[in-house]
Write a protein that holds these residues in place. Structure first.
Motif, PDB file in Angstrom:
ATOM      1  N   THR A   7       9.335  -5.317   5.705  1.00  0.00           N
ATOM      2  CA  THR A   7       7.995  -5.677   5.214  1.00  0.00           C
ATOM      3  C   THR A   7       6.961  -4.773   5.863  1.00  0.00           C
ATOM      4  N   VAL A   8       6.154  -4.148   5.031  1.00  0.00           N
ATOM      5  CA  VAL A   8       5.161  -3.182   5.490  1.00  0.00           C
ATOM      6  C   VAL A   8       3.772  -3.648   5.070  1.00  0.00           C
ATOM      7  N   LEU A   9       2.832  -3.613   6.049  1.00  0.00           N
ATOM      8  CA  LEU A   9       1.428  -3.852   5.729  1.00  0.00           C
ATOM      9  C   LEU A   9       0.743  -2.491   5.706  1.00  0.00           C
ATOM     10  N   LEU A  10       0.329  -2.052   4.533  1.00  0.00           N
ATOM     11  CA  LEU A  10      -0.338  -0.757   4.365  1.00  0.00           C
ATOM     12  C   LEU A  10      -1.844  -0.998   4.302  1.00  0.00           C
ATOM     13  N   VAL A  11      -2.553  -0.539   5.337  1.00  0.00           N
ATOM     14  CA  VAL A  11      -4.002  -0.741   5.432  1.00  0.00           C
ATOM     15  C   VAL A  11      -4.655   0.608   5.138  1.00  0.00           C
ATOM     16  N   GLU A  12      -5.116   0.777   3.900  1.00  0.00           N
ATOM     17  CA  GLU A  12      -5.652   2.065   3.437  1.00  0.00           C
ATOM     18  C   GLU A  12      -6.626   1.809   2.294  1.00  0.00           C
ATOM     19  N   ASP A  13      -7.825   2.431   2.368  1.00  0.00           N
ATOM     20  CA  ASP A  13      -8.814   2.223   1.306  1.00  0.00           C
ATOM     21  C   ASP A  13      -8.736   3.291   0.213  1.00  0.00           C
ATOM     22  N   ASN A  14      -8.027   4.374   0.471  1.00  0.00           N
ATOM     23  CA  ASN A  14      -7.887   5.443  -0.527  1.00  0.00           C
ATOM     24  C   ASN A  14      -6.689   5.114  -1.407  1.00  0.00           C
ATOM     25  N   LEU A  15      -6.959   4.793  -2.678  1.00  0.00           N
ATOM     26  CA  LEU A  15      -5.894   4.341  -3.570  1.00  0.00           C
ATOM     27  C   LEU A  15      -4.885   5.445  -3.855  1.00  0.00           C
ATOM     28  N   GLN A  34       9.265  -3.925   1.286  1.00  0.00           N
ATOM     29  CA  GLN A  34       8.340  -4.877   0.664  1.00  0.00           C
ATOM     30  C   GLN A  34       6.953  -4.540   1.201  1.00  0.00           C
ATOM     31  N   ILE A  35       6.084  -4.023   0.289  1.00  0.00           N
ATOM     32  CA  ILE A  35       4.809  -3.451   0.714  1.00  0.00           C
ATOM     33  C   ILE A  35       3.660  -4.379   0.331  1.00  0.00           C
ATOM     34  N   THR A  36       2.788  -4.638   1.320  1.00  0.00           N
ATOM     35  CA  THR A  36       1.550  -5.392   1.085  1.00  0.00           C
ATOM     36  C   THR A  36       0.386  -4.468   1.397  1.00  0.00           C
ATOM     37  N   HIS A  37      -0.571  -4.387   0.448  1.00  0.00           N
ATOM     38  CA  HIS A  37      -1.686  -3.456   0.611  1.00  0.00           C
ATOM     39  C   HIS A  37      -2.973  -4.216   0.932  1.00  0.00           C
ATOM     40  N   ALA A  38      -3.755  -3.628   1.868  1.00  0.00           N
ATOM     41  CA  ALA A  38      -5.069  -4.173   2.206  1.00  0.00           C
ATOM     42  C   ALA A  38      -6.056  -3.018   2.285  1.00  0.00           C
ATOM     43  N   LYS A  39      -7.204  -3.134   1.559  1.00  0.00           N
ATOM     44  CA  LYS A  39      -8.194  -2.057   1.538  1.00  0.00           C
ATOM     45  C   LYS A  39      -9.146  -2.132   2.732  1.00  0.00           C
ATOM     46  N   THR A  51       1.154 -13.992   7.518  1.00  0.00           N
ATOM     47  CA  THR A  51       2.395 -13.374   7.058  1.00  0.00           C
ATOM     48  C   THR A  51       3.019 -12.575   8.187  1.00  0.00           C
ATOM     49  N   THR A  52       4.339 -12.529   8.215  1.00  0.00           N
ATOM     50  CA  THR A  52       5.063 -11.751   9.217  1.00  0.00           C
ATOM     51  C   THR A  52       5.433 -10.393   8.620  1.00  0.00           C
ATOM     52  N   PHE A  53       5.166  -9.324   9.377  1.00  0.00           N
ATOM     53  CA  PHE A  53       5.474  -7.964   8.932  1.00  0.00           C
ATOM     54  C   PHE A  53       6.355  -7.285   9.977  1.00  0.00           C
ATOM     55  N   ASP A  54       7.059  -6.233   9.519  1.00  0.00           N
ATOM     56  CA  ASP A  54       7.902  -5.443  10.424  1.00  0.00           C
ATOM     57  C   ASP A  54       7.162  -4.237  10.971  1.00  0.00           C
ATOM     58  N   VAL A  55       6.207  -3.688  10.201  1.00  0.00           N
ATOM     59  CA  VAL A  55       5.501  -2.488  10.623  1.00  0.00           C
ATOM     60  C   VAL A  55       4.158  -2.427   9.901  1.00  0.00           C
ATOM     61  N   ILE A  56       3.164  -1.734  10.541  1.00  0.00           N
ATOM     62  CA  ILE A  56       1.838  -1.556   9.938  1.00  0.00           C
ATOM     63  C   ILE A  56       1.578  -0.063   9.795  1.00  0.00           C
ATOM     64  N   LEU A  57       1.187   0.356   8.606  1.00  0.00           N
ATOM     65  CA  LEU A  57       0.665   1.703   8.374  1.00  0.00           C
ATOM     66  C   LEU A  57      -0.851   1.570   8.306  1.00  0.00           C
ATOM     67  N   LEU A  58      -1.549   2.163   9.286  1.00  0.00           N
ATOM     68  CA  LEU A  58      -2.968   1.847   9.488  1.00  0.00           C
ATOM     69  C   LEU A  58      -3.825   3.101   9.450  1.00  0.00           C
ATOM     70  N   ASP A  59      -4.772   3.091   8.519  1.00  0.00           N
ATOM     71  CA  ASP A  59      -5.785   4.154   8.465  1.00  0.00           C
ATOM     72  C   ASP A  59      -6.925   3.753   9.403  1.00  0.00           C
ATOM     73  N   LEU A  60      -7.399   4.680  10.207  1.00  0.00           N
ATOM     74  CA  LEU A  60      -8.459   4.364  11.178  1.00  0.00           C
ATOM     75  C   LEU A  60      -9.864   4.498  10.593  1.00  0.00           C
ATOM     76  N   SER A  61      -9.949   4.971   9.344  1.00  0.00           N
ATOM     77  CA  SER A  61     -11.276   5.107   8.696  1.00  0.00           C
ATOM     78  C   SER A  61     -11.340   4.156   7.508  1.00  0.00           C
ATOM     79  N   LEU A  62     -11.798   2.956   7.763  1.00  0.00           N
ATOM     80  CA  LEU A  62     -11.877   1.916   6.732  1.00  0.00           C
ATOM     81  C   LEU A  62     -13.336   1.546   6.494  1.00  0.00           C
ATOM     82  N   PRO A  63     -13.622   0.956   5.359  1.00  0.00           N
ATOM     83  CA  PRO A  63     -15.027   0.589   5.070  1.00  0.00           C
ATOM     84  C   PRO A  63     -15.629  -0.342   6.114  1.00  0.00           C
ATOM     85  N   ASP A  64     -14.817  -1.207   6.717  1.00  0.00           N
ATOM     86  CA  ASP A  64     -15.361  -2.175   7.687  1.00  0.00           C
ATOM     87  C   ASP A  64     -14.920  -1.917   9.122  1.00  0.00           C
ATOM     88  N   SER A  65     -14.318  -0.780   9.397  1.00  0.00           N
ATOM     89  CA  SER A  65     -13.925  -0.460  10.774  1.00  0.00           C
ATOM     90  C   SER A  65     -13.610   1.023  10.883  1.00  0.00           C
TER      91      SER A  65
END
Length: 507
Positions: A7-15, A34-39, A51-65
């Motif tokens: 399970t992957v949490l993909l945190v990225e605002d660029n579609l 199993q990918i979950t996306h958050a903008k 939700t429980t995830f195995d890994v996070i792919l995290l962009d450091l330039s987000l609209p709110d952070s």
């Protein structure tokens, strides 16, 4: 791969980046991802809460952070989840800072392949699992380290204190700043115990060379209480057989040392009692045998021979004298036993000390003949005091008898009496053989006789009786003696003591 999807949490605002990364993961292995996306970060944090995830792919330039604060917020929510930072070509410096902050790795957008993405995710998960195991191991070690009753210190090979456990902190009471990062022998536990400091310096040197050492050391607590420790220092080696740490361990054995001292004292007392018993048996055998043998011989002669009247009188006198000496010995033994058992109590009566002492001196001069001269001096013609006449008589007669016994014939015994308002002082001085220094410590013990008495007869009971009588009188006795130059005994007794005061002192 595992049988369950990763399970992957993909945190990225660029579609576009989201689509690319999703495609790369699907190309790697469709059914295991199993990918979950958050903008936005706020959305990602909500997912992480539910939700429980195995890994996070995290962009450091987000609209709110923006920047490192993004990773800080994620880590505060899921400190043990592997984070892979997504960064552009111009942001590698920030990505490296993020890894230093706690991210497992980073990927540069536009340079990511399916194989690289798969390896990065796999390595990140492995590293975080290893880190978790290390942290769990550290927690177990720390739990054991701090929960044990044993004192434990971790030292560098040269003896610097790196860490101490909670038991050592609690029991010894010194703050960390005066213990940690100092050489162990400079810690405040040992500062007033030079022997412990010397042993520690030697032990650190030998332990750093691979030796294990153990000793019983004394140490001070912050309350300045001295304790005994069963202390050991052991070297700890790494896989290359290099000593990386020294482990110092200590057990508080103060109670055991006290018990050991009490056992030793009991054994010494038992040995002393056995020695006294043997001395008593030897003395009884000798002192009773001599007069009884004289009696038996005199009776035998009187029965078998017809002597003249003057000869008979001589033997009768000999029998009476032997019986008298035997009875005196019995009286001494009985008196000592009664004083030891507490059956003798002082019975105070009013008496004239000057007259009392003069009568004792007169009796001694009559019974001892002209062998010695007793010179009695007193400050007043009449000195009235309240004392136990029986106990006082035992004191003075024994001291005068010893003065005569251990002085050469013709010697002078000086006996003086002086008084203050509250005390009477009796001094008896002889010019006899004196008492060796080593014997003076045991002078008032029953059956003890000085080494220089030679063939002078005695039981070793006289001074023991004197001491008991002085104690019953609530007084004290002092001795000043030098071998070959005579002895002076000084007895100081209360002159007037009321019954209520006596009971209070005795209690």
């Amino acid at each position: 791969m595992d049988d369950y999807p990763i399970t992957v949490l993909l945190v990225e605002d660029n579609l576009a980046d989201v689509a690319l990364l999703t495609e790369l993961l699907q190309d790697a292995d469709l059914e295991y991802w199993q990918i979950t996306h958050a903008k936005r970060l706020s959305i990602a944090l909500e997912y992480l809460q539910n939700t429980t995830f195995d890994v996070i792919l995290l962009d450091l330039s987000l609209p709110d952070s923006q920047g490192l604060d993004t990773i800080v917020q994620v880590q505060s929510r899921v400190p043990h989840l592997p984070i892979i930072v997504l960064t552009g070509l111009q942001d590698k410096r920030i990505a490296l800072q993020a890894v230093a902050q706690g991210a497992q790795d980073y990927l540069v957008k536009g340079e990511v392949s399916s194989e690289l993405l798969l390896k990065t995710v796999g390595y990140a998960r492995e590293r975080i699992q290893i880190l978790q195991r290390l942290q769990e191991s550290e927690q177990r070690f720390r739990g054991i380290f701090n929960q044990t009753f044993q004192f434990i210190s971790l030292l560098s090979p040269d003896g610097v204190v790196l860490d101490i456990n909670q038991a050592l902190r609690d029991r010894m009471g010194f703050p960390d700043e005066v213990v940690l990062n100092h050489l162990i022998w400079e810690a405040p536990y040992w500062k007033f115990v030079e022997q412990s400091q010397s042993w520690l310096k030697m032990a650190i040197l030998r332990a750093s060379e691979g030796e294990t050492l153990q000793a019983e050391l004394q140490a001070y607590t912050s309350q300045e209480t001295l304790q005994w420790l069963d202390f050991s220092i052991k070297p700890l080696k790494n896989g290359n057989n290099t000593i990386t740490l020294l482990i110092a361990e200590g057990w508080n054995i103060s109670t055991l040392k006290q018990a050991e001292a009490e056992i030793r004292q009991s054994l010494a007392k038992e040995q002393e009692l056995n020695q006294m018993k043997n001395s008593f048996i030897s003395m009884i055998s000798h002192e009773f045998r001599t007069p009884l043998s004289s009696i038996i011989l005199a009776v035998d002669l009187l029965e078998n021979y017809n002597f003249a009247e003057d000869k008979k009188k001589k033997y009768y006198d000999q029998i009476r004298g032997s019986i008298s000496r035997t009875l005196e010995l019995f009286d001494e033994i009985l008196l000592l036993g009664r004083t030891e058992s507490g059956k003798v109590k002082a019975k105070y009566t009013s008496l004239d000390l000057t007259k009392f002492c003069s009568e004792i001196v007169e009796t001694f001069q009559l019974t001892k003949g002209n062998s010695h001269q007793i010179i009695f001096s007193v400050t007043d013609a009449s000195i009235v005091a309240k004392m136990d006449t029986c106990l006082l008589k035992h004191i003075l007669e024994n001291l005068l008898s010893n003065g005569i016994k251990y002085s050469p014939k013709g010697g002078i015994i000086r006996f003086s009496l002086s008084c203050s308002d509250h005390h009477a002082k009796f001094c008896i001085q002889d010019q006899g053989i004196g008492i060796p220094k080593l014997d003076q410590a045991k002078l008032f013990e029953p059956f003890h006789r000085a080494k220089n008495v030679g063939k002078i007869k005695g039981t070793g009971l006289g001074l023991a009786i004197v001491k008991r009588c002085v104690d019953l009188h609530l007084g004290n006795i002092q001795v000043d003696s030098k071998e070959g130059h005579g002895t002076t005994f000084t007895v100081i007794l209360p002159r007037h003591i009321e019954e209520q005061e006596r009971e209070t002192i005795n209690a």
